[in-house]
Enzyme design. Structure first.
Site, PDB file in Angstrom:
ATOM      1  CB  CYS A  49      -0.936  -0.015   1.204  1.00 27.42           C
ATOM      2  SG  CYS A  49      -1.992   1.430   1.261  1.00 27.42           S
ATOM      3  CE  LYS A  57      -4.989   3.904  -6.160  1.00 26.83           C
ATOM      4  NZ  LYS A  57      -5.634   2.628  -6.030  1.00 26.83           N
ATOM      5  CE1 TYR A 186      -7.142  -1.245  -6.588  1.00 30.17           C
ATOM      6  CE2 TYR A 186      -8.006  -3.473  -6.614  1.00 30.17           C
ATOM      7  CZ  TYR A 186      -7.136  -2.537  -6.098  1.00 30.17           C
ATOM      8  OH  TYR A 186      -6.269  -2.875  -5.089  1.00 30.17           O
ATOM      9  CD  GLU A 190      -7.299   2.397  -8.871  1.00 32.91           C
ATOM     10  OE1 GLU A 190      -8.157   2.588  -8.012  1.00 32.91           O
ATOM     11  OE2 GLU A 190      -6.207   1.846  -8.607  1.00 32.91           O
ATOM     12  CG  HIS A 445     -29.175  22.855  -3.644  1.00 33.90           C
ATOM     13  ND1 HIS A 445     -29.265  22.015  -4.733  1.00 33.90           N
ATOM     14  CD2 HIS A 445     -29.304  24.121  -4.112  1.00 33.90           C
ATOM     15  CE1 HIS A 445     -29.460  22.750  -5.820  1.00 33.90           C
ATOM     16  NE2 HIS A 445     -29.471  24.021  -5.482  1.00 33.90           N
ATOM     17  CD  GLU A 450     -28.833  18.788  -4.289  1.00 34.65           C
ATOM     18  OE1 GLU A 450     -29.856  19.140  -3.686  1.00 34.65           O
ATOM     19  OE2 GLU A 450     -28.116  19.579  -4.929  1.00 34.65           O
TER      20      GLU A 450
HETATM   21  C1  FAD Z   1      -1.247  -0.789  -7.573  1.00 35.02           C
HETATM   22  C2  FAD Z   1      -2.047  -1.091  -6.339  1.00 35.02           C
HETATM   23  C3  FAD Z   1      -2.980  -0.178  -5.892  1.00 35.02           C
HETATM   24  C4  FAD Z   1      -3.714  -0.440  -4.747  1.00 35.02           C
HETATM   25  N1  FAD Z   1      -4.635   0.477  -4.352  1.00 35.02           N
HETATM   26  C5  FAD Z   1      -5.375   0.261  -3.237  1.00 35.02           C
HETATM   27  C6  FAD Z   1      -6.312   1.233  -2.787  1.00 35.02           C
HETATM   28  O1  FAD Z   1      -6.498   2.282  -3.408  1.00 35.02           O
HETATM   29  N2  FAD Z   1      -6.991   0.973  -1.646  1.00 35.02           N
HETATM   30  C7  FAD Z   1      -6.810  -0.189  -0.928  1.00 35.02           C
HETATM   31  O2  FAD Z   1      -7.445  -0.370   0.106  1.00 35.02           O
HETATM   32  N3  FAD Z   1      -5.935  -1.126  -1.345  1.00 35.02           N
HETATM   33  C8  FAD Z   1      -5.217  -0.926  -2.483  1.00 35.02           C
HETATM   34  N4  FAD Z   1      -4.300  -1.873  -2.888  1.00 35.02           N
HETATM   35  C9  FAD Z   1      -4.210  -3.137  -2.139  1.00 35.02           C
HETATM   36  C10 FAD Z   1      -3.360  -2.983  -0.878  1.00 35.02           C
HETATM   37  O3  FAD Z   1      -2.090  -2.493  -1.226  1.00 35.02           O
HETATM   38  C11 FAD Z   1      -3.243  -4.346  -0.184  1.00 35.02           C
HETATM   39  O4  FAD Z   1      -4.519  -4.869   0.041  1.00 35.02           O
HETATM   40  C12 FAD Z   1      -2.506  -4.240   1.148  1.00 35.02           C
HETATM   41  O5  FAD Z   1      -1.228  -3.691   0.997  1.00 35.02           O
HETATM   42  C13 FAD Z   1      -2.410  -5.633   1.792  1.00 35.02           C
HETATM   43  O6  FAD Z   1      -1.686  -5.567   2.988  1.00 35.02           O
HETATM   44  P1  FAD Z   1      -0.905  -6.861   3.527  1.00 35.02           P
HETATM   45  O7  FAD Z   1      -0.438  -6.497   4.893  1.00 35.02           O
HETATM   46  O8  FAD Z   1      -1.744  -8.046   3.354  1.00 35.02           O
HETATM   47  O9  FAD Z   1       0.320  -7.047   2.540  1.00 35.02           O
HETATM   48  P2  FAD Z   1       1.408  -6.034   1.996  1.00 35.02           P
HETATM   49  O10 FAD Z   1       1.067  -4.630   2.277  1.00 35.02           O
HETATM   50  O11 FAD Z   1       1.642  -6.429   0.581  1.00 35.02           O
HETATM   51  O12 FAD Z   1       2.698  -6.377   2.857  1.00 35.02           O
HETATM   52  C14 FAD Z   1       3.355  -7.594   2.753  1.00 35.02           C
HETATM   53  C15 FAD Z   1       4.816  -7.382   3.077  1.00 35.02           C
HETATM   54  O13 FAD Z   1       5.434  -8.630   3.297  1.00 35.02           O
HETATM   55  C16 FAD Z   1       6.736  -8.603   2.746  1.00 35.02           C
HETATM   56  N5  FAD Z   1       7.137 -10.007   2.553  1.00 35.02           N
HETATM   57  C17 FAD Z   1       6.605 -10.907   1.692  1.00 35.02           C
HETATM   58  N6  FAD Z   1       7.165 -12.125   1.880  1.00 35.02           N
HETATM   59  C18 FAD Z   1       8.066 -11.980   2.889  1.00 35.02           C
HETATM   60  C19 FAD Z   1       8.936 -12.874   3.553  1.00 35.02           C
HETATM   61  N7  FAD Z   1       8.977 -14.181   3.263  1.00 35.02           N
HETATM   62  N8  FAD Z   1       9.746 -12.399   4.526  1.00 35.02           N
HETATM   63  C20 FAD Z   1       9.714 -11.071   4.873  1.00 35.02           C
HETATM   64  N9  FAD Z   1       8.886 -10.188   4.279  1.00 35.02           N
HETATM   65  C21 FAD Z   1       8.062 -10.633   3.306  1.00 35.02           C
HETATM   66  C22 FAD Z   1       6.568  -7.791   1.486  1.00 35.02           C
HETATM   67  O14 FAD Z   1       7.797  -7.266   1.042  1.00 35.02           O
HETATM   68  C23 FAD Z   1       5.587  -6.717   1.952  1.00 35.02           C
HETATM   69  O15 FAD Z   1       6.252  -5.586   2.430  1.00 35.02           O
HETATM   70  C24 FAD Z   1      -3.520  -1.647  -4.029  1.00 35.02           C
HETATM   71  C25 FAD Z   1      -2.581  -2.563  -4.471  1.00 35.02           C
HETATM   72  C26 FAD Z   1      -1.848  -2.293  -5.608  1.00 35.02           C
HETATM   73  C27 FAD Z   1      -0.835  -3.295  -6.081  1.00 35.02           C
END
Ligand code: FAD
Length: 468
Positions: A49, A57, A186, A190, A445, A450
């Site tokens: 994110c 984004k 999406y 986008e 308004h 609205e």
């Molecule tokens: C282009 C794009 C736009 C988006 N826009 C939106 C939006 O507008 N609104 C919204 O709500 N969501 C959006 N999302 C989705 C959102 O980013 C994810 O839903 C969110 O980040 C998920 O969080 P998470 O904690 O599950 O994983 P992540 O945030 O992906 O975090 C996972 C972390 O784990 C680390 N990792 C992975 N494997 C290992 C390992 N074995 N050892 C150590 N570290 C590891 C990765 O490097 C990463 O930093 C978007 C996603 C993308 C790709």
């Protein structure tokens, strides 16, 4: 639970794999509950994110709106000198902001008492983690998998090495004059809007019959029309079968026989949970065969009692606020003595397309499948700003109402500020507001929103007299 209960033969009470939205929240809250927490991150703190998702984004979306704004200003009496855009400035400023956020996330994590290791982590058994950077092993009472998801280009096609994903799109050296984006979700929509707004010629290719599968059909049709008005070429019912490097750029061969030459080809056709090489098999953690995500119960617990998973790696509702809520609920459940399930119903969501989409609750089709009587209230109108700017654009507002209980089951908006409006509407929908509650609310308004409290007559009533 008290701190003492977690000691014994474990190095830490909680080991979190992944410092993204879910992992950071879980680590901070668990530490606040007195747990000894270590969080491992293999890339950058903040996760998808912050580093290459929602935040950068949205910054690019903001940037891409200015072209339209400068143009529209003329109708309001402004003379704007020929505007020019510098991609490198935008990317440098965006990178600075992302670095600031990453530092803030890191500081907050350390302030909470959790410790951070910069390493990939893999699971060796239900209580053992191996840090790939050093080979060190850590014994943890609980393990939380919060590794997120990554772009998935699908089955390999010739020339796939020329194709970028959203990850690379944030770091291009220059704004590509011509871009082909494949995908109908999406992220694809986008980025098509971002590139078009900044001045690229954009072609969107999607294999289905229309973009944004899963969204309300009126929303899908409306947005497609608006994108086409913005000059984006939308090709549906086709896929990219090969990408050839040519002297002038990249030639994408489509399944319908068309060849499209562009400077960049970006795929946004899906994302896959980050589970490869994580050691899930070894530890006995089950994966949901349908979604490819880690299978969890309502509390985030996997098939192994000491291992939990939250966020995109579970491939349920892949949004940042959901990952955060799941991470928080996990920490409260396991370390706060407060078992907490996350309610995944009525989650508001936005598409930062141009114009924006904001949506919450059921689509018309979902409501009709679940309820015997469904009333639809729909309005399409020219926004006030367009009267002077002369822009050819229309707003769509739609309410999906249960014909029996009068409850508003869904709300769908396409238009400026749709995301901001839908966040507030989501409270009403979550509280089970009825159409009568909407009607009793005074209009504000002049606003576009609205319309949501002034639509009096259904545009369609389903389920009465056995039909429409
Ligand atoms: C282009 C794009 C736009 C988006 N826009 C939106 C939006 O507008 N609104 C919204 O709500 N969501 C959006 N999302 C989705 C959102 O980013 C994810 O839903 C969110 O980040 C998920 O969080 P998470 O904690 O599950 O994983 P992540 O945030 O992906 O975090 C996972 C972390 O784990 C680390 N990792 C992975 N494997 C290992 C390992 N074995 N050892 C150590 N570290 C590891 C990765 O490097 C990463 O930093 C978007 C996603 C993308 C790709």
């Amino acid at each position: 639970m008290t701190r003492r209960m977690f000691m014994a033969d474990f190095d830490v009470d909680l080991f979190v794999i992944g410092a993204g939205s879910g992992g950071v929240r879980a680590g901070r809250i668990a530490a606040g509950h007195g747990a000894r927490v270590t969080v491992a991150e293999e890339f950058r703190v903040g996760g998808t994110c912050v580093i290459r998702g929602c935040v950068p984004k949205k910054l690019l979306v903001h940037a891409s709106h200015y072209r339209e704004d400068f143009h529209d200003a003329a109708g309001f009496g402004w003379t704007v000198p020929e505007a020019s855009f510098d991609w490198r400035t935008l990317i440098a400023n965006k990178d600075k902001e992302i670095a600031r956020l990453e530092a803030a996330y890191t500081t907050n994590l350390s302030k909470s008492g959790a410790s951070l290791v910069n390493s990939r982590a893999v699971i060796e058994d239900p209580h053992t983690i191996r840090l790939v950077a050093t080979g060190a092993r850590v014994r943890a009472r609980f393990i939380l998998v919060a590794t997120g998801a990554a772009p998935n280009h699908g089955k390999p096609i010739p020339g796939i090495e020329h194709v970028i994903s959203s990850n690379e799109a944030f770091h291009l050296d220059r704004l590509p004059p011509r871009v082909l984006v494949q995908g109908g979700g999406y992220i694809a929509v986008e980025f098509a809007g971002i590139f078009a707004g900044l001045g690229s010629r954009v072609t969107l290719v999607y294999r289905g019959e229309n973009i944004l599968r899963g969204f309300d059909d009126d929303v899908r049709a409306h947005l497609r029309g608006e994108m086409e008005k913005h000059g984006i070429t939308v090709i549906t019912g086709a896929t990219v079968e090969a990408v050839d490097k040519t002297r002038a750029g990249l030639a994408s061969r489509l399944s319908n026989g068309t060849i499209i030459e562009t400077d960049e080809v970006m795929f946004a056709i899906g994302r896959k949970p980050n589970i490869a090489g994580l050691g899930l098999d070894q530890a006995g953690v089950a994966v949901n065969p349908e979604t490819g995500g880690i299978a969890v119960d309502g509390f985030g617990q996997t098939s192994v009692p000491s291992i939990y998973a939250v966020g995109d790696v579970t491939n349920r509702v892949n949004l940042t606020p959901v990952a955060i809520r799941e991470g928080h609920a996990f920490a409260d459940t396991v370390f706060g003595g407060r078992p907490t399930r996350v309610d995944h119903s009525d989650i508001p969501t936005a598409v930062f397309s141009q114009p924006e989409i904001g949506t919450v609750g059921l689509t018309e089709a979902q409501a009709r499948a679940a309820h015997p009587r469904v009333d639809i209230y729909k309005a399409e109108f020219r926004p006030m700003k367009a009267t002077l700017s002369g822009r050819d654009t229309r707003v769509l507002m739609k309410l999906v109402v249960d014909g029996d209980s009068d409850r508003v089951l869904g709300c769908h908006i396409v238009g400026e500020a749709a995301a901001e409006i839908i966040q507030a509407i989501a409270i009403a929908v979550k509280m089970k507001a009825t159409k009568a509650d909407f009607d009793a609310t005074m209009a504000l308004h002049p606003s576009a929103a609205e319309e949501l409290v002034t639509m009096r007559t259904p545009t369609a009533r389903h389920g009465r007299d056995g039909g429409k």
